[in-house]
Design a protein around this motif. Structure first.
Motif, PDB file in Angstrom:
ATOM      1  N   SER A 152       0.869  -1.169   0.000  1.00 10.54           N
ATOM      2  CA  SER A 152       0.000   0.000   0.000  1.00 10.54           C
ATOM      3  C   SER A 152       0.907   1.220   0.000  1.00 10.54           C
ATOM      4  CB  SER A 152      -0.893  -0.013   1.243  1.00 10.54           C
ATOM      5  OG  SER A 152      -1.655   1.168   1.311  1.00 10.54           O
ATOM      6  N   PHE A 153       0.837   2.034  -1.074  1.00  9.22           N
ATOM      7  CA  PHE A 153       1.735   3.180  -1.175  1.00  9.22           C
ATOM      8  C   PHE A 153       1.182   4.225  -2.134  1.00  9.22           C
ATOM      9  CE2 PHE A 153       2.911   0.185  -4.435  1.00  9.22           C
ATOM     10  CZ  PHE A 153       3.204   0.959  -5.552  1.00  9.22           C
ATOM     11  N   VAL A 154       1.763   5.400  -2.086  1.00  8.40           N
ATOM     12  CA  VAL A 154       1.466   6.474  -3.022  1.00  8.40           C
ATOM     13  C   VAL A 154       2.557   6.401  -4.094  1.00  8.40           C
ATOM     14  CG1 VAL A 154       1.309   8.967  -3.333  1.00  8.40           C
ATOM     15  CG2 VAL A 154       0.369   7.908  -1.266  1.00  8.40           C
ATOM     16  N   PRO A 155       2.188   6.125  -5.345  1.00  9.33           N
ATOM     17  CA  PRO A 155       3.191   5.984  -6.407  1.00  9.33           C
ATOM     18  C   PRO A 155       3.945   7.289  -6.686  1.00  9.33           C
ATOM     19  CG  PRO A 155       1.077   5.068  -7.091  1.00  9.33           C
ATOM     20  CD  PRO A 155       0.839   5.814  -5.819  1.00  9.33           C
ATOM     21  N   ASP A 156       5.186   7.163  -7.166  1.00  3.93           N
ATOM     22  CA  ASP A 156       6.006   8.319  -7.519  1.00  3.93           C
ATOM     23  C   ASP A 156       5.526   8.986  -8.810  1.00  3.93           C
ATOM     24  OD1 ASP A 156       7.724   8.121  -5.331  1.00  3.93           O
ATOM     25  OD2 ASP A 156       9.036   6.700  -6.368  1.00  3.93           O
ATOM     26  N   GLU A 157       4.922   8.187  -9.699  1.00  7.66           N
ATOM     27  CA  GLU A 157       4.471   8.725 -10.979  1.00  7.66           C
ATOM     28  C   GLU A 157       3.309   9.691 -10.787  1.00  7.66           C
ATOM     29  OE1 GLU A 157       4.521   5.425 -10.264  1.00  7.66           O
ATOM     30  OE2 GLU A 157       5.495   4.301 -11.855  1.00  7.66           O
ATOM     31  N   GLU A 158       2.932  10.349 -11.880  1.00  7.61           N
ATOM     32  CA  GLU A 158       1.770  11.235 -11.820  1.00  7.61           C
ATOM     33  C   GLU A 158       0.552  10.394 -11.446  1.00  7.61           C
ATOM     34  OE1 GLU A 158      -0.013  11.823 -16.156  1.00  7.61           O
ATOM     35  OE2 GLU A 158       2.140  12.227 -16.138  1.00  7.61           O
ATOM     36  N   PRO A 159      -0.434  10.987 -10.749  1.00  5.66           N
ATOM     37  CA  PRO A 159      -1.600  10.226 -10.281  1.00  5.66           C
ATOM     38  C   PRO A 159      -2.257   9.388 -11.380  1.00  5.66           C
ATOM     39  CG  PRO A 159      -1.631  12.416  -9.351  1.00  5.66           C
ATOM     40  CD  PRO A 159      -0.495  12.386 -10.351  1.00  5.66           C
ATOM     41  N   GLY A 160      -2.467   8.128 -11.068  1.00  3.60           N
ATOM     42  CA  GLY A 160      -3.143   7.211 -11.978  1.00  3.60           C
ATOM     43  C   GLY A 160      -2.247   6.470 -12.945  1.00  3.60           C
ATOM     44  N   LYS A 161      -1.055   6.959 -13.190  1.00  8.30           N
ATOM     45  CA  LYS A 161      -0.178   6.344 -14.188  1.00  8.30           C
ATOM     46  C   LYS A 161       0.289   4.946 -13.746  1.00  8.30           C
ATOM     47  CE  LYS A 161       3.638   7.235 -17.262  1.00  8.30           C
ATOM     48  NZ  LYS A 161       4.632   8.153 -17.742  1.00  8.30           N
ATOM     49  N   HIS A 162       0.687   4.813 -12.499  1.00  5.02           N
ATOM     50  CA  HIS A 162       1.144   3.511 -11.992  1.00  5.02           C
ATOM     51  C   HIS A 162       0.012   2.482 -12.104  1.00  5.02           C
ATOM     52  CE1 HIS A 162       3.470   0.667  -9.592  1.00  5.02           C
ATOM     53  NE2 HIS A 162       2.351   0.415  -8.922  1.00  5.02           N
ATOM     54  N   TYR A 163      -1.185   2.870 -11.631  1.00  5.45           N
ATOM     55  CA  TYR A 163      -2.315   1.943 -11.694  1.00  5.45           C
ATOM     56  C   TYR A 163      -2.625   1.554 -13.130  1.00  5.45           C
ATOM     57  CZ  TYR A 163      -6.859  -0.152 -11.742  1.00  5.45           C
ATOM     58  OH  TYR A 163      -7.885  -1.032 -11.992  1.00  5.45           O
ATOM     59  N   SER A 164      -2.632   2.505 -14.051  1.00  8.21           N
ATOM     60  CA  SER A 164      -2.936   2.211 -15.461  1.00  8.21           C
ATOM     61  C   SER A 164      -1.960   1.192 -16.034  1.00  8.21           C
ATOM     62  CB  SER A 164      -2.897   3.490 -16.294  1.00  8.21           C
ATOM     63  OG  SER A 164      -3.908   4.368 -15.870  1.00  8.21           O
ATOM     64  N   GLY A 165      -0.680   1.326 -15.685  1.00  8.11           N
ATOM     65  CA  GLY A 165       0.331   0.369 -16.144  1.00  8.11           C
ATOM     66  C   GLY A 165       0.107  -1.013 -15.573  1.00  8.11           C
ATOM     67  N   VAL A 166      -0.224  -1.076 -14.278  1.00 10.74           N
ATOM     68  CA  VAL A 166      -0.489  -2.365 -13.631  1.00 10.74           C
ATOM     69  C   VAL A 166      -1.734  -3.006 -14.236  1.00 10.74           C
ATOM     70  CG1 VAL A 166      -1.173  -3.459 -11.441  1.00 10.74           C
ATOM     71  CG2 VAL A 166       0.670  -1.766 -11.465  1.00 10.74           C
ATOM     72  N   LEU A 167      -2.781  -2.220 -14.444  1.00  9.46           N
ATOM     73  CA  LEU A 167      -4.019  -2.734 -15.036  1.00  9.46           C
ATOM     74  C   LEU A 167      -3.751  -3.315 -16.421  1.00  9.46           C
ATOM     75  CD1 LEU A 167      -7.111  -3.082 -15.184  1.00  9.46           C
ATOM     76  CD2 LEU A 167      -7.228  -0.737 -16.044  1.00  9.46           C
ATOM     77  N   GLU A 168      -3.067  -2.577 -17.255  1.00 12.46           N
ATOM     78  CA  GLU A 168      -2.768  -3.033 -18.612  1.00 12.46           C
ATOM     79  C   GLU A 168      -2.011  -4.361 -18.590  1.00 12.46           C
ATOM     80  OE1 GLU A 168      -0.064  -1.541 -22.352  1.00 12.46           O
ATOM     81  OE2 GLU A 168      -1.025   0.005 -21.130  1.00 12.46           O
ATOM     82  N   GLU A 169      -0.980  -4.444 -17.747  1.00 13.20           N
ATOM     83  CA  GLU A 169      -0.166  -5.664 -17.636  1.00 13.20           C
ATOM     84  C   GLU A 169      -0.992  -6.834 -17.108  1.00 13.20           C
ATOM     85  OE1 GLU A 169       3.251  -7.839 -18.214  1.00 13.20           O
ATOM     86  OE2 GLU A 169       2.932  -5.747 -18.766  1.00 13.20           O
ATOM     87  N   ASP A 170      -1.801  -6.585 -16.074  1.00 13.90           N
ATOM     88  CA  ASP A 170      -2.614  -7.650 -15.485  1.00 13.90           C
ATOM     89  C   ASP A 170      -3.660  -8.180 -16.464  1.00 13.90           C
ATOM     90  OD1 ASP A 170      -1.202  -7.607 -13.120  1.00 13.90           O
ATOM     91  OD2 ASP A 170      -2.698  -6.429 -12.024  1.00 13.90           O
ATOM     92  N   LEU A 171      -4.302  -7.302 -17.207  1.00 14.49           N
ATOM     93  CA  LEU A 171      -5.301  -7.741 -18.172  1.00 14.49           C
ATOM     94  C   LEU A 171      -4.684  -8.559 -19.306  1.00 14.49           C
ATOM     95  CD1 LEU A 171      -7.684  -4.642 -18.374  1.00 14.49           C
ATOM     96  CD2 LEU A 171      -8.037  -6.793 -17.136  1.00 14.49           C
ATOM     97  N   LYS A 172      -3.463  -8.214 -19.691  1.00 16.06           N
ATOM     98  CA  LYS A 172      -2.728  -8.998 -20.705  1.00 16.06           C
ATOM     99  C   LYS A 172      -2.443 -10.405 -20.205  1.00 16.06           C
ATOM    100  CE  LYS A 172       0.519  -5.933 -21.924  1.00 16.06           C
ATOM    101  NZ  LYS A 172       1.824  -5.500 -22.388  1.00 16.06           N
ATOM    102  N   ASN A 173      -2.232 -10.524 -18.884  1.00 15.90           N
ATOM    103  CA  ASN A 173      -1.843 -11.806 -18.284  1.00 15.90           C
ATOM    104  C   ASN A 173      -2.988 -12.542 -17.601  1.00 15.90           C
ATOM    105  OD1 ASN A 173       0.967 -11.701 -18.971  1.00 15.90           O
ATOM    106  ND2 ASN A 173       1.159 -10.066 -17.471  1.00 15.90           N
TER     107      ASN A 173
END
Length: 177
Positions: A152-173
Motif C-alpha cells: 500500500s503506497f502512493v506511487p512516484d508517478e503522476e496520479p493514476g499512471k502507476h495503476y494504469s500500467g499495472v491494469l494493462e499488464e494484469d489484463l494482458k496476463n
C-alpha cells in the motif's frame, strides 16, 4: 523355537470419548495416516518426511474483481512489515494527507475493501490478488482477502499512471475487471 501366534484382529477402543469413525483404519485394521475422507487437509512434506496439518491455513475466498472484498481486521499479515512499509513511504503518504500509521492502516483497509466506482478503480490479477487505486488520495493497494495486504503506497508517478500500467499488464496476463 516357540510356535508362531496367529495374527490377531486389533481390539476396538472402548473409551467413551473415542469415536471410531474419526480414526480410519486400513483393511488390515491398522490406523491410516491422516483422515482419508479429507485428503486435502494434509500435505506430505518429503524433506521432513511427515504430514503437515493444513486445517489452520486460510480457505480460498472467492474474490470479486470489481465488488466489495472483506479483508482481515489486521489488514496486513505482518504488522512489523507494515510499519516498515509505512516508514519507507511516509513522505509520499504525508503529501497524500495520511498523517499517521493508524490513518495509513485505515486508508489501506478502506481502499482495498471498496467496490470499484467513484474515486476507486480496481481489478483482480491472474494470481487472485485484488488491486485497488484510490484516485482521491492517490493510494495504490494490492492484497488477497485470505492473506492480507501485500503493499500500500502512493506511487512516484503522476496520479493514476502507476495503476494504469499495472491494469494493462494484469489484463494482458489473465486478470479481470
Amino acid at each position: 523355537m516357540p510356535p508362531e501366534k496367529p495374527p490377531q484382529i486389533p481390539k476396538r477402543a472402548m473409551d467413551s470419548s473415542f469415536k471410531e469413525e474419526e480414526h480410519p483404519r486400513a483393511s488390515n485394521g491398522e490406523f491410516t495416516k491422516g483422515n482419508t475422507e479429507k485428503p486435502t487437509e494434509y500435505r506430505y512434506n518429503e524433506k521432513k518426511r511427515r504430514y503437515r496439518d493444513l486445517s489452520h491455513e486460510p480457505m480460498i475466498t472467492k474474490i470479486n474483481p470489481s465488488g466489495v472484498n472483506k479483508f482481515p481486521e489486521q489488514v496486513f499479515k505482518n504488522l512489523a512489515k507494515a510499519k516498515n512499509h509505512y516508514e519507507k513511504h511516509k513522505t509520499k503518504l504525508l503529501e497524500a494527507g495520511i498523517h499517521s500509521y493508524e490513518e495509513y492502516l485505515q486508508s489501506t483497509k478502506m481502499t482495498i475493501e471498496s467496490a470499484v466506482g467513484g474515486e476507486i478503480r480496481g481489478h483482480a490479477n491472474s494470481q487472485k490478488q485484488i488491486i485497488r487505486y484510490n484516485t482521491k488520495i492517490n493510494l495504490f493497494v494490492k492484497g488477497n482477502p485470505d492473506i492480507g495486504v501485500f503493499t500500500s503506497f502512493v506511487p512516484d508517478e503522476e496520479p493514476g499512471k502507476h495503476y494504469s500500467g499495472v491494469l494493462e499488464e494484469d489484463l494482458k496476463n489473465g486478470g479481470s475487471r
